[in-house]
Design a protein around this motif. Structure first.
Motif, PDB file in Angstrom:
ATOM      1  N   THR A 124      12.499  -2.339  10.279  1.00 50.14           N
ATOM      2  CA  THR A 124      11.347  -2.958  10.933  1.00 50.14           C
ATOM      3  C   THR A 124      10.685  -1.970  11.881  1.00 50.14           C
ATOM      4  OG1 THR A 124      12.263  -5.195  10.771  1.00 50.14           O
ATOM      5  CG2 THR A 124      10.619  -4.795  12.495  1.00 50.14           C
ATOM      6  N   GLN A 149       2.331  -2.703   9.864  1.00 52.75           N
ATOM      7  CA  GLN A 149       3.576  -3.309  10.334  1.00 52.75           C
ATOM      8  C   GLN A 149       4.452  -3.733   9.164  1.00 52.75           C
ATOM      9  OE1 GLN A 149       4.753  -3.994  13.665  1.00 52.75           O
ATOM     10  NE2 GLN A 149       6.623  -4.493  12.526  1.00 52.75           N
ATOM     11  N   THR A 198       8.022  -5.794   8.716  1.00 53.28           N
ATOM     12  CA  THR A 198       9.034  -6.611   9.385  1.00 53.28           C
ATOM     13  C   THR A 198      10.035  -7.110   8.351  1.00 53.28           C
ATOM     14  OG1 THR A 198       7.431  -7.333  11.049  1.00 53.28           O
ATOM     15  CG2 THR A 198       9.449  -8.619  10.838  1.00 53.28           C
TER      16      THR A 198
END
Length: 128
Positions: A91, A123, A125
Motif C-alpha cells: 500500500t 494510490q 491500497t
C-alpha cells in the motif's frame, strides 16, 4: 511540455493484482530509462523498479522481485507496472519517474539522483 501521468491504482484484496500505467509526453520517450517508485504514509520514497530505454534490461527492489513486472511500449510512450500477489505492505502512492540516462543507474533506487521528472502518483491500497 514534459508530462508523466500515472493511472491504474485502486483498492485490491491481498493476493490480488493491479496494472499501473504511466503515459509520457513532451519528450522522446524511447531515449530514456524509466522507473517506478512508491511512498507509504510516513515513509521515504523507495525505488520499485527500473527499465532501460529499449526495455531489454530491468531491475527490481528485493521486496517486489518475483511479484512485479515492469515493461514499456515505446510506440505508445507508456511504461507499465504489473503487480501481483499484492500484500498490505504494498500500500502506497506509486510514482513513475523519467531518468536522465538511457540505462538504469546503479543508484536507480535513490529518488534524488538521476530523475528529472515525476508523475503525480496513483494510490494503491491493499486491504481486505
Amino acid at each position: 511540455q514534459l508530462q508523466l501521468v500515472e493511472s491504474g491504482g485502486g483498492l485490491v484484496q491481498p493476493g490480488g493484482s493491479l496494472r499501473l500505467s504511466c503515459a509520457a509526453s513532451g519528450f522522446t520517450f524511447s531515449n530514456y530509462a524509466m522507473s517506478w517508485f512508491r511512498q507509504a504514509p510516513g515513509k521515504k520514497r523507495e525505488g520499485v523498479s527500473c527499465i532501460n530505454n529499449r526495455g531489454g534490461s530491468t531491475v527490481y527492489a528485493d521486496s517486489v522481485k518475483g511479484r512485479f513486472t515492469v515493461s514499456r511500449d515505446n510506440d505508445k510512450n507508456t511504461v507499465f507496472l504489473q503487480m501481483s500477489s499484492l500484500q498490505p505492505d504494498d500500500t502506497a502512492v506509486y510514482f513513475c519517474a523519467k531518468d536522465i540516462r538511457v540505462f538504469c543507474s546503479p543508484y536507480w533506487y535513490e529518488p534524488a539522483t538521476t530523475y528529472d521528472k515525476w508523475g503525480q502518483g496513483t494510490q494503491v491500497t491493499v486491504s481486505s
